[in-house]
Design a protein around this motif. Structure first.
Motif, mmCIF file in Angstrom:
data_model
loop_
_atom_site.group_PDB
_atom_site.id
_atom_site.type_symbol
_atom_site.label_atom_id
_atom_site.label_comp_id
_atom_site.label_asym_id
_atom_site.label_seq_id
_atom_site.Cartn_x
_atom_site.Cartn_y
_atom_site.Cartn_z
ATOM 1 N N LEU A 59 -34.073 -47.317 6.001
ATOM 2 C CA LEU A 59 -34.093 -48.022 4.726
ATOM 3 C C LEU A 59 -35.329 -48.912 4.671
ATOM 4 C CD1 LEU A 59 -30.364 -49.112 4.409
ATOM 5 C CD2 LEU A 59 -31.514 -47.242 3.233
ATOM 6 N N VAL A 60 -36.098 -48.783 3.600
ATOM 7 C CA VAL A 60 -37.301 -49.621 3.477
ATOM 8 C C VAL A 60 -37.251 -50.540 2.267
ATOM 9 C CG1 VAL A 60 -38.726 -47.937 4.677
ATOM 10 C CG2 VAL A 60 -38.618 -47.896 2.169
ATOM 11 N N GLY A 61 -36.295 -50.321 1.382
ATOM 12 C CA GLY A 61 -36.269 -51.179 0.204
ATOM 13 C C GLY A 61 -35.150 -50.804 -0.742
ATOM 14 N N THR A 62 -35.111 -51.544 -1.828
ATOM 15 C CA THR A 62 -34.094 -51.348 -2.848
ATOM 16 C C THR A 62 -34.772 -51.441 -4.209
ATOM 17 O OG1 THR A 62 -32.501 -52.491 -1.448
ATOM 18 C CG2 THR A 62 -31.931 -52.279 -3.764
ATOM 19 N N LEU A 63 -34.396 -50.563 -5.102
ATOM 20 C CA LEU A 63 -34.886 -50.692 -6.482
ATOM 21 C C LEU A 63 -33.677 -50.632 -7.406
ATOM 22 C CD1 LEU A 63 -37.992 -48.298 -6.586
ATOM 23 C CD2 LEU A 63 -38.025 -50.792 -6.760
ATOM 24 N N PRO A 64 -33.574 -51.548 -8.344
ATOM 25 C CA PRO A 64 -32.450 -51.485 -9.276
ATOM 26 C C PRO A 64 -32.579 -50.275 -10.193
ATOM 27 C CG PRO A 64 -33.982 -53.217 -9.911
ATOM 28 C CD PRO A 64 -34.471 -52.671 -8.601
ATOM 29 N N SER A 65 -31.442 -49.717 -10.569
ATOM 30 C CA SER A 65 -31.483 -48.594 -11.513
ATOM 31 C C SER A 65 -31.764 -49.121 -12.906
ATOM 32 C CB SER A 65 -30.155 -47.847 -11.502
ATOM 33 O OG SER A 65 -30.114 -46.963 -12.609
ATOM 34 N N LYS A 66 -32.740 -48.512 -13.552
ATOM 35 C CA LYS A 66 -33.071 -48.956 -14.911
ATOM 36 C C LYS A 66 -32.174 -48.309 -15.952
ATOM 37 C CE LYS A 66 -37.847 -50.331 -14.425
ATOM 38 N NZ LYS A 66 -39.167 -50.303 -15.065
ATOM 39 N N THR A 67 -31.542 -47.215 -15.563
ATOM 40 C CA THR A 67 -30.749 -46.499 -16.557
ATOM 41 C C THR A 67 -29.269 -46.828 -16.450
ATOM 42 O OG1 THR A 67 -30.907 -44.651 -14.995
ATOM 43 C CG2 THR A 67 -32.297 -44.557 -16.936
ATOM 44 N N HIS A 68 -28.918 -47.767 -15.563
ATOM 45 C CA HIS A 68 -27.507 -48.102 -15.385
ATOM 46 C C HIS A 68 -27.108 -49.244 -16.294
ATOM 47 C CE1 HIS A 68 -24.021 -49.892 -13.094
ATOM 48 N NE2 HIS A 68 -23.667 -48.620 -13.181
ATOM 49 N N GLU A 69 -25.902 -49.113 -16.856
ATOM 50 C CA GLU A 69 -25.443 -50.034 -17.885
ATOM 51 C C GLU A 69 -25.332 -51.484 -17.396
ATOM 52 O OE1 GLU A 69 -22.006 -49.730 -21.341
ATOM 53 O OE2 GLU A 69 -21.660 -48.802 -19.388
ATOM 54 N N ILE A 70 -24.941 -51.665 -16.153
ATOM 55 C CA ILE A 70 -24.761 -53.026 -15.637
ATOM 56 C C ILE A 70 -26.073 -53.598 -15.117
ATOM 57 C CG2 ILE A 70 -23.491 -54.502 -14.011
ATOM 58 C CD1 ILE A 70 -21.592 -53.109 -15.860
ATOM 59 N N SER A 71 -26.744 -52.841 -14.276
ATOM 60 C CA SER A 71 -27.941 -53.418 -13.662
ATOM 61 C C SER A 71 -29.150 -53.390 -14.582
ATOM 62 C CB SER A 71 -28.259 -52.731 -12.338
ATOM 63 O OG SER A 71 -27.812 -51.417 -12.334
ATOM 64 N N ARG A 72 -29.288 -52.409 -15.411
ATOM 65 C CA ARG A 72 -30.419 -52.257 -16.346
ATOM 66 C C ARG A 72 -31.716 -52.814 -15.766
ATOM 67 N NH1 ARG A 72 -28.471 -57.624 -19.437
ATOM 68 N NH2 ARG A 72 -28.684 -58.400 -17.363
ATOM 69 N N GLY A 73 -32.022 -52.344 -14.588
ATOM 70 C CA GLY A 73 -33.307 -52.718 -13.980
ATOM 71 C C GLY A 73 -33.307 -54.004 -13.198
ATOM 72 N N SER A 74 -32.162 -54.686 -13.162
ATOM 73 C CA SER A 74 -32.117 -55.967 -12.456
ATOM 74 C C SER A 74 -31.126 -55.917 -11.308
ATOM 75 C CB SER A 74 -31.666 -57.093 -13.398
ATOM 76 O OG SER A 74 -32.504 -57.179 -14.502
ATOM 77 N N LEU A 75 -31.296 -56.855 -10.396
ATOM 78 C CA LEU A 75 -30.313 -57.101 -9.353
ATOM 79 C C LEU A 75 -30.369 -58.591 -9.058
ATOM 80 C CD1 LEU A 75 -31.103 -54.207 -6.833
ATOM 81 C CD2 LEU A 75 -29.003 -54.430 -8.170
ATOM 82 N N CYS A 76 -29.394 -59.081 -8.320
ATOM 83 C CA CYS A 76 -29.506 -60.457 -7.858
ATOM 84 C C CYS A 76 -30.159 -60.434 -6.484
ATOM 85 C CB CYS A 76 -28.137 -61.135 -7.788
ATOM 86 S SG CYS A 76 -27.155 -60.590 -6.384
ATOM 87 N N ILE A 77 -30.362 -61.591 -5.927
ATOM 88 C CA ILE A 77 -31.072 -61.653 -4.635
ATOM 89 C C ILE A 77 -30.318 -60.893 -3.542
ATOM 90 C CG2 ILE A 77 -30.011 -63.901 -4.070
ATOM 91 C CD1 ILE A 77 -32.637 -64.586 -2.600
ATOM 92 N N LYS A 78 -28.994 -60.883 -3.613
ATOM 93 C CA LYS A 78 -28.257 -60.170 -2.569
ATOM 94 C C LYS A 78 -28.455 -58.665 -2.713
ATOM 95 C CE LYS A 78 -24.267 -62.273 -3.508
ATOM 96 N NZ LYS A 78 -24.588 -63.399 -4.408
ATOM 97 N N GLY A 79 -28.374 -58.210 -3.938
ATOM 98 C CA GLY A 79 -28.563 -56.786 -4.171
ATOM 99 C C GLY A 79 -29.953 -56.319 -3.760
ATOM 100 N N TRP A 80 -30.938 -57.101 -4.152
ATOM 101 C CA TRP A 80 -32.318 -56.723 -3.822
ATOM 102 C C TRP A 80 -32.514 -56.583 -2.313
ATOM 103 C CZ3 TRP A 80 -36.304 -54.803 -6.318
ATOM 104 C CH2 TRP A 80 -36.472 -55.040 -7.691
ATOM 105 N N ASN A 81 -31.751 -57.359 -1.559
ATOM 106 C CA ASN A 81 -31.950 -57.358 -0.107
ATOM 107 C C ASN A 81 -30.816 -56.674 0.645
ATOM 108 O OD1 ASN A 81 -34.482 -59.046 0.207
ATOM 109 N ND2 ASN A 81 -33.235 -60.340 -1.114
ATOM 110 N N SER A 82 -30.027 -55.880 -0.077
ATOM 111 C CA SER A 82 -28.828 -55.328 0.549
ATOM 112 C C SER A 82 -29.157 -54.334 1.654
ATOM 113 C CB SER A 82 -27.945 -54.657 -0.505
ATOM 114 O OG SER A 82 -28.699 -53.703 -1.215
ATOM 115 N N HIS A 83 -30.382 -53.841 1.698
ATOM 116 C CA HIS A 83 -30.733 -52.886 2.746
ATOM 117 C C HIS A 83 -31.105 -53.573 4.058
ATOM 118 C CE1 HIS A 83 -34.472 -54.278 0.956
ATOM 119 N NE2 HIS A 83 -35.050 -54.006 2.099
ATOM 120 N N GLU A 84 -31.333 -54.879 3.978
ATOM 121 C CA GLU A 84 -31.976 -55.539 5.122
ATOM 122 C C GLU A 84 -31.119 -55.571 6.384
ATOM 123 O OE1 GLU A 84 -33.731 -59.347 4.646
ATOM 124 O OE2 GLU A 84 -35.200 -58.691 3.174
#
Lengths: 140, 571, 683, 270
Positions: C28-53
């Protein structure tokens, strides 16, 4: 704090070779000036990071003044060039933000310019007093 | 980067006699210091820099187990080495010392604001404590000194200095941009008080220099580039005229003895407009060459262009020159009327007062005019020069037609001195003479190590004073040459290899090429600082977007702590 | 170079954001929010962004561990570990009966795994002692809303929220706990919606609210009743709705009559005028939306609080339409699903009651066993049973009661009396460290399955990398344990197959299958393959038919400040950490954000106690004490202190009160009495 | 246009000069980045919505520096690569840019003034773009209203760091925004003068206005309103356009020798 009680807090970065020496010279000559500034000595004005200005103003410092050697006189050749360029961007940013750009200033004082040190400090302090407390201080 | 042990800080607040204590509440500052975090000892001293003050520091370090020391007193520019050395004597690394300047930048400049100055001193101490808490011990490294000196300027000063260095066994390059050595002395007729020809003086010196194989005389040559620092300067020299080859030198120290010029008082007292108006040096040339006109009367005008007219300073030597030359004229033309028009006569010291008295005895007239009413000089009838001046004693204007008007003008800095100053990265003062590191404590040094100044490049001086300073500069220079090595300040840049991404911003802004990329770090490339080349300016951390490069002694952590201490009134 | 971008669902809170895990050469090298998803619409919170770590952290459990005679845990083979579990568990069942075993399932695990865990309990061990941490967060919601509306879940959908005209947020630090729901509140507010926050503590939303009421902790029924009192007094109720869609209004009314704003002020400390303004603001909005969370539920009267919240929405007709509703924000990625799957002591999957004979018969048939009709024990009750020596063995899946449960000292004693403690986890948590046998589980990025987000949205998670070390997906581990106990019906080859069984016994999930989920999430109820899912509950009628008003009285919290313990402790979470921190504290970006715990202390109290910002203090309750740095802040009211519970070294739950809500059995995390004193020599 | 793109990508893959092509794929109801290899079915290749592909390329370089790859990139993404290469974070030689021209609508939506990549291989270069990006009308500075505006915007921040995480030209291993020395950890919203303004200052000579940060912002802070304004200032003062010329050095790293402000200064000097 009421308007009357407010006294500006001003941070002055001085380079070791020119402006700090100039400040000392002003002292040796007993040149009187307002008390509201505090000098932070760095070796070169090139040590100044604009990020310091944000950190300072965010914490309630009302003005940030950077003094270095005159362009061409830098003890380290071009440190003051960099400081100057960083300042250009910083000043532009203040304008966009709606913070009086005069709250941050860069100027040059040589080791022999005690009188000039007195003059630029006196003027800067007066200007900050005129502007009042920094709108970046306090709150968020 | 944090020092391992919990900080134990001692704060010493200095009264500096009454220099500080007379203008702000020193005991209150000391008491306040005692309340700051990690401060375990604070006291005030009458003179912290005196032996009992230093002893107090040593004692407190030992007894209180201090691991940080702060002195709040004068300026680090003069006293930091002393206090650092004191810490070292007590077993504390000298970089665990922090200086707070509450004199030059506080008590002396806020003399009518006791409360505010006291408050300011407290805040400055608070900032100092914040920084001291984050100091770490550093080690100085040594670098060899190139055992060669260079003297810029081949006048009497430069020649003297060069001879002294060579006689002490070191190579020296004497660089003069004119085609001959000797400088201003070449243009003088006689020198006081020996009344000998300056040639005699110069010839003797020049012979010594030529006889010494360690001396390399480079006339018609000027410095065009300078890099490096004390012990290791890289100098590029070029012939002044023609396209000859340049010469690259490595030298350990540099003496600036570039001298001064006589001011050409164009537009003053008819100079350049009225026939028969000359400067002192022009008169000396005429005297030397023996082509003076017949003189029935002559007038000397002192302070021409000086003391507020063109330059602000008193040039110190012009009174003597004028008196000496007036006496010579007097001797050449015993019948002539020779008058010196002056505002004030400065005949300082032992021998000059005697000269002045002798001139009066010999019949040189000294006529005082008010500062506000300088003499007027115009073309008079019969090819003479008409001088109108106000005699203070007579209280009236006197009109005199004379054969010669001699203007005593001050010595001034060379037109192009700024270029040289920038090349040397040393300052010029407000009167454009080279500016010493400290008027009392380091009068021969520049703030930059390894560069010294002597002679009239520093300001108007007579020959004797120039020679004294030349020997002083040579001796300062020899201090470094004899030591053979310099201690370098360890306030160099360091790279955090874990966070550096090798973007190269620091490399780009380093004025000394002290940073290079090497393999390593998380991105396969990291910046690496060569501490031997780094001079500790701190420009690189200013350009690093991730704070991955820091300057020891001036880290972001330390500076931010000071900012926060100022802003928030504490940690 | 191999590069994959694997679509999955965030493993943290119940928002249900979708992200692409970035995989290069199996790492795992990173995380990208899904832009086409109804909830995330391209965003995540800090935990989500780093969930791979943390996934490939060196701390991950890589082999099974068995406690040796030396008292230490030693690596073992899977067969050794499973055999040992099988034999020792079987021995306990044989000697003491199935009810001597307790199972904790996990809201962090998939629906499939929760289903298997409760099936293991009921069909193999033969007990209803199955519970999970929903007990500690929203048990009162499940109980309260099931009673009043018929369904214990969020009535509306996350994407709905910005459509509200007025949003009432209470007991929810939405921005920090459900960031992508919080962000929608902020956007709604920016677009002009009114925002009311009722919270004793300052939160990011309270600072931007039109009205922020800060009540004394534990007095929610009083202000809710008073709000309804004002609404009725001023005729702002929705009579038509009350008439057509509800029952019990008349029985409730006399209770409300007594709760004047002045009465409420005395109880809650909320100025009457401010409360009245808030009541008007909410009641006069066309679409009023209530968001609440554990500030409402974690009380000894949590169920009452929930009912009271429902009363308010019913009274104003804010139900069944977009931008309205009663929206309990469920904490964890799959706490909704874990409840849906019946990992609860009293219900089978789909909330079919164990006590209901028909339901039991259905499951008896489906599983080919006879299910116990004895109601099981809840989380805290299991600890009591263990403490009393009645519980002999526990199997804990991905939970960490040693940090998450109230009164940790009691938990420690309880767990150490067990004959057998088996923990399945990804890290050696505080609980796992006490286990006899520890089994290494594959992380969320290493397995397949489904999570059900807080708005009942069933979504896929997908395997991005191979399990680290010898770790295995939880579903496989549960099947293996079942196998060692000689059970049948656990020979699943993949989560797809498990879901195929789930849908046959769980009506709400009837129409869900993996193929449909490939096209995006489905919100239950989705009873049949052609059903589009249900974004809004109770549109035309309530799940239970009519909405039921409940007459609820204010009740003081179980433990109030006194001379010895003069301050009120309230606990909670923060943006940058998650639960017991096993993942977030191993995530550099999060750990550096907040490296340790703190106690928030009002400047007034700090001054009185002589405590500076950052100074170490001792916080003490009847159950324990901790040393913790003080954060002097006006976020908390005088007399109240707040401690986030994520940090083992200064665990808030050493202090909390295990007193339970009688209905939902949820402990009172939100109020207990403590004392605070500076630690001598603490800088 | 997707059809055209499939053809172009197939050709690039067929030539065999790259290991694969980074582009976008629609799969499982979602669009995300995908690495197409020779022989792959290209039917799932799509062109929008835009993802921060230069960021992915940076990861590629990090983990497999010797692999030469192709990438379907828009103008802004290509500019991002240029800025990254100036900071030694990608090697332009190792990336074959398959230029994708934004449609006029896409460009308009982004407020884009720079249009297409240098070598358009997919679509038609967009014409008639405005010369200047239109910024929001900010209130006058005099009454502090402008600062109030920014304060309101920045105070929405939930500190997700999405603006930093998604930024194709933010390449630091340790960000000052996350450094406690600069920004207090744990506070919400973060104090903006350090958190947002330090970032803005760092963007002044590197932002390429792809607006990924705004797309990632869960609370719609108009981040590039500030960055974009600073870019214009930098352009005006230093004649520097981000992403245009790989050889041009960022102006904050050079000396004053090249810039006109030196003369201005000497007057004030003395």
């Amino acid at each position: 704090m009421t308007e009357d009680e407010w006294e500006p807090k001003i941070l002055v970065f001085c380079c070791n070779w020119c402006s700090y020496a100039g400040a000392d010279l002003a002292g040796v000559a007993r040149l009187q000036m307002p008390t509201h500034f505090r000098v932070l000595r760095v070796m070169c004005s090139g040590r100044f990071k604009p990020e310091y200005a944000f950190k300072a103003m965010e914490q309630g410092i009302d003005g940030v003044f950077v003094l270095g050697c005159h362009i061409g006189d830098c003890h380290y050749l071009e440190g003051n060039h960099r400081a100057k360029k960083r300042f250009e961007v910083l000043e532009d940013m203040m304008v966009h933000l709606g913070v009086e750009p005069g709250r941050i200033k860069i100027d040059w004082v040589s080791a022999s310019e005690g009188v000039r040190f007195q003059a630029v400090i006196t003027e800067f302090v007066a200007h900050i007093k005129e502007l009042g407390p920094s709108p970046l201080g306090g709150g968020r | 980067m944090r020092h391992d042990e919990e900080p134990r800080i001692g704060v010493f607040v200095c009264h500096c006699g009454s220099n500080i204590g007379g203008w702000l509440d020193v005991p209150a500052v000391a008491e306040y210091a005692g309340t700051l975090p990690y401060v375990v000892h604070s006291e005030d001293n009458l003179y912290t820099c005196a032996e009992d003050g230093l002893a107090a520091i040593r004692k407190a370090i030992k007894e209180q187990d201090l691991n940080r020391v702060i002195v709040a007193s004068c300026t680090p520019r003069t006293h930091e080495p002393l206090f650092q050395a004191t810490c070292e004597e007590a077993g504390l690394n000298r970089y665990l010392f922090e200086f707070v300047n509450i004199r030059d930048q506080c008590s002396w400049i806020h003399m009518s604001e006791w409360d505010a100055a006291t408050e300011k001193a407290k805040e400055l101490v608070r900032m100092g404590v914040a920084k001291a808490t984050r100091l770490v011990p550093l080690d100085r490294s040594t670098a060899p000194v190139e055992l060669v000196a260079m003297v810029l300027g081949g006048g009497i000063t430069g020649m003297t200095a060069a001879r002294a260095i060579a006689n002490s066994g070191f190579e020296v390059y004497l660089v003069e941009r004119r085609s001959v050595l000797g400088g201003l002395l070449n243009r003088l007729h006689k020198i006081w008080p020996t009344e000998e020809s300056p040639r005699q003086l110069l010839d003797g010196l020049e012979a010594d220099l030529e006889a010494n194989e360690r001396v390399h005389i480079l006339t018609g040559t000027e410095m065009v580039d300078l890099k490096g620092f004390v012990g290791n300067f890289d100098v590029t020299l070029m012939p002044v005229e023609g396209n000859g080859d340049g010469l690259d030198l490595k030298v350990g120290t540099i003496i600036v003895a570039t001298g001064a010029d006589e001011m050409k008082p164009d537009g003053l007292y008819g100079y350049g407009e009225v026939e028969g108006v000359v400067t002192e040096l022009e008169l000396e040339t005429m005297l030397r060459e023996g082509n003076l006109p017949e003189i029935g009367n002559a007038v000397f005008i002192q302070c021409t262009g000086a003391r507020g007219q063109r330059v602000t300073y008193c040039s110190r030597v012009c009174c003597m020159t004028g008196i000496k030359n007036a006496m010579e004229l007097r001797e050449l033309y015993p019948e002539a009327s020779i008058n010196v028009l002056y505002r004030d006569i400065m005949a300082y010291g032992i021998s000059y007062e005697e000269l002045y008295q002798r001139a009066r005895v010999k019949g040189v007239g000294f006529i005082r005019h008010p500062k506000e009413e300088p003499p007027r000089v115009e073309t008079g009838p019969d090819g003479k020069v008409r001088v109108t001046y106000r005699d203070v004693i007579l209280g009236r204007d006197i009109v005199q037609d004379v054969d010669l008007v001699v203007l005593s003008t001050p010595l001034v800095q060379h037109e192009d001195a700024k270029e040289l100053a920038q090349m040397l990265r040393v300052p010029l003062g407000q009167d454009r003479f080279f500016f010493e590191a400290h008027v009392k404590l380091r009068p021969i040094d520049f703030a930059s190590d390894g560069i010294f100044l002597a002679g009239t490049a520093h300001g108007p001086k007579d020959i004797e004073e120039s020679i004294v300073q030349a020997l002083g500069a040579a001796s300062r220079s020899l201090t470094f040459l004899k030591a053979g090595q310099v201690l370098s300040e360890p306030i160099v840049a360091v790279v955090d290899e874990d966070s550096c991404i090798g973007c190269g911003n620091c490399i780009e802004v380093c004025p000394y090429g002290a940073i290079e990329l090497k393999e390593g770090g998380k991105r396969g490339q990291v910046a690496e600082v060569n501490p031997g080349l780094c001079k500790g300016c701190g420009t690189c951390p200013g350009a690093c977007p991730s704070s991955s490069i820091q300057q020891l002694g001036f880290t972001d952590e330390q500076i931010l702590a000071m900012i926060t201490a100022l802003a928030n009134g504490g940690d | 170079m191999e590069y994959k971008s694997v679509l999955t669902t965030c493993p943290y809170c119940g928002c249900g954001c979708n992200m692409f895990l970035q995989v290069i050469d199996g790492h795992l090298v990173g995380t990208l929010p899904s832009k086409t998803h109804e909830i995330s619409r391209g965003s995540l919170c800090i935990k989500g962004w780093n969930s791979h770590e943390w996934v490939e952290s060196p701390d991950r459990l890589r082999t099974p561990l068995i406690r040796g005679e030396d008292g230490e845990l030693h690596p073992a083979s899977w067969d050794e570990a499973l055999d040992l579990i099988g034999s020792r568990l079987q021995a306990i069942i044989d000697d003491h009966g199935g009810d001597a075993v307790g199972l904790l399932s996990s809201a962090r695990c998939t629906n499939e795994e929760n289903y298997l865990m409760q099936k293991l309990a009921r069909a193999v061990v033969g007990t209803n002692n199955i519970d999970h941490c929903a007990r500690l967060c929203h048990a009162s919601t499940v109980a309260g809303l099931a009673g009043t509306l018929g369904s214990g879940a969020m009535t509306n959908s996350t994407p709905d929220i910005p459509l509200a005209d007025c949003i009432l947020v209470t007991g929810s630090n939405t921005v920090e706990q459900h960031p992508l729901i919080g962000s929608r509140v902020i956007l709604a507010k920016e677009r002009g919606a009114k925002l009311i926050v009722v919270d004793p503590r300052e939160t990011p939303l309270s600072t931007m609210a039109d009205i922020w009421l800060h009540q004394r902790p534990g007095t929610d029924v009083a202000w809710l009743n008073a709000m309804m009192h004002v609404i009725l007094r001023e005729g702002l109720e929705d009579s038509e709705f009350i008439e057509a869609r509800t029952e019990g209004f008349e029985e409730m009314r006399p209770v409300l009559d007594r709760y004047t704003p002045q009465v409420s002020e005395e109880i809650t400390g909320i100025p009457a005028a401010e409360l009245e303004a808030a009541a008007r603001m909410y009641a006069s909005a066309d679409k009023g939306c209530i968001l609440y969370s554990m500030g409402i539920t974690q009380h000894t009267n949590g169920t009452d609080n929930v009912k009271s919240v429902a009363n308010l929405a019913l009274l104003t007709g804010n139900m069944g339409r977009k931008g309205t509703g009663v929206n309990p924000l469920r904490g964890q990625n799959n706490v909704q699903g874990a409840c849906d799957m019946g990992a609860l002591y009293n219900v089978f999957p789909g909330y079919q009651k164990v006590a209901d004979e028909a339901a039991r018969a259905k499951f008896d048939e489906a599983w080919g066993v006879t299910c116990s009709d004895v109601t099981g024990l809840t989380v805290v009750e299991m600890m009591h049973a263990a403490h009393d020596g009645k519980m002999k063995g526990m199997l804990i899946l991905g939970e960490n009661p040693m940090l998450s449960d109230p009164d940790i000292n009691h938990v420690r004693e309880a767990l150490s009396t067990l004959d057998l403690l088996v923990v399945i986890d990804i890290f050696l948590s505080e609980t796992a460290a006490m286990a006899d046998i520890v089994l290494p589980a594959a992380s969320w990025a290493e397995r397949e399955g489904t999570f059900t987000a807080t708005d009942r949205r069933v979504q896929r998670i997908r395997k991005a990398i191979e399990p680290v070390g010898e770790s295995r997906p939880d579903w496989r581990i549960i099947c293996d344990i079942a196998g060692r106990l000689g059970a049948e019906g656990f020979d699943f080859q993949s989560p797809v197959h498990i879901m195929e069984e789930v849908v046959t016994v769980t009506p709400q999930y009837g129409g869900i299958d993996y193929e449909r989920l490939e096209e995006g999430g489905l919100q239950w109820p989705c009873p049949s393959p052609d059903h589009p899912g249900t974004p809004i509950l109770h549109v035309d009628k309530f799940t239970r038919g009519l909405g039921l008003f409940s007459a609820v009285e204010h009740q003081e919290p179980n433990e109030l400040p006194d001379d010895e313990y003069p301050m009120t402790l309230t606990t909670g979470r923060m943006m940058f950490h998650y639960h017991t921190g096993t993942q977030t504290r191993r995530t550099p970006a999060l750990d550096q954000e907040v490296p340790t715990g703190y106690v928030e202390l009002n400047p007034e109290d700090a001054k009185r106690l002589g405590v500076n910002d950052g100074q170490m203090v001792e916080v003490k309750s009847r159950r324990g004490k901790i040393h913790i740095p003080a954060e002097v802040t006006e976020k908390v009211q005088p007399g109240v202190v707040f401690i986030p519970f994520h940090f083992a070294e200064c665990a808030a739950n050493l202090l909390t009160n295990p007193a339970l809500d009688p209905v939902a059995k949820i402990p009172e995390f939100k109020v207990c009495a403590v004392s605070v004193e500076p630690v001598k020599g603490g800088a | 246009m997707s059809e055209e793109a499939r053809g172009v990508v197939a050709e690039v893959l067929a030539k065999g000069e790259v290991d694969g092509v980074l582009g976008l794929r629609e799969d499982e109801g979602a669009v995300g980045p995908h690495y197409f290899r020779k022989g792959d079915d290209l039917d799932s290749l799509v062109l929008s919505p835009k993802y921060a592909l230069p960021l992915v390329l940076r990861w590629f370089r990090l983990h497999s520096p010797d692999t030469r790859v192709g990438a379907v990139l828009r103008g802004c993404e290509e500019r991002a690569l240029v800025e990254l290469s100036k900071r030694r974070q990608v090697d332009l030689e190792m990336i074959e840019v398959i230029g994708l021209a934004c449609t006029a609508e896409e460009a308009k939506e982004c407020g884009c003034v720079n249009g297409s990549p240098t070598n358009v291989m997919i679509g038609t270069p967009t014409e008639g773009l405005p010369e200047r990006r239109e910024f929001l009308a900010l209130p006058d500075a005099d009454d502090g209203a402008r600062l109030d505006y920014w304060k309101a915007q920045y105070s929405k921040c939930i500190k997700c760091y999405g603006c930093k995480n998604v930024c194709p030209v933010c390449a630091c291993e340790v960000c000052m925004m996350a450094d406690h020395g600069w920004v207090r950890g744990g506070s919400l919203p973060p104090k903006f003068a350090t958190f947002h303004l330090i970032k803005a200052y760092h963007m002044a000579d590197r932002c390429i206005e792809c607006r990924e940060c705004e797309a990632a912002c869960p609370v719609s802070i108009p981040l590039t309103e500030m960055y974009g304004r600073l870019l214009r200032d930098v352009e005006r003062r230093f004649d520097y356009v981000t992403g245009a010329d790989p050889e041009q050095r960022p102006p904050l790293l050079t000396t004053l020798m090249d810039e006109p402000i030196l003369e201005e200064e000497e007057e004030g000097g003395g």
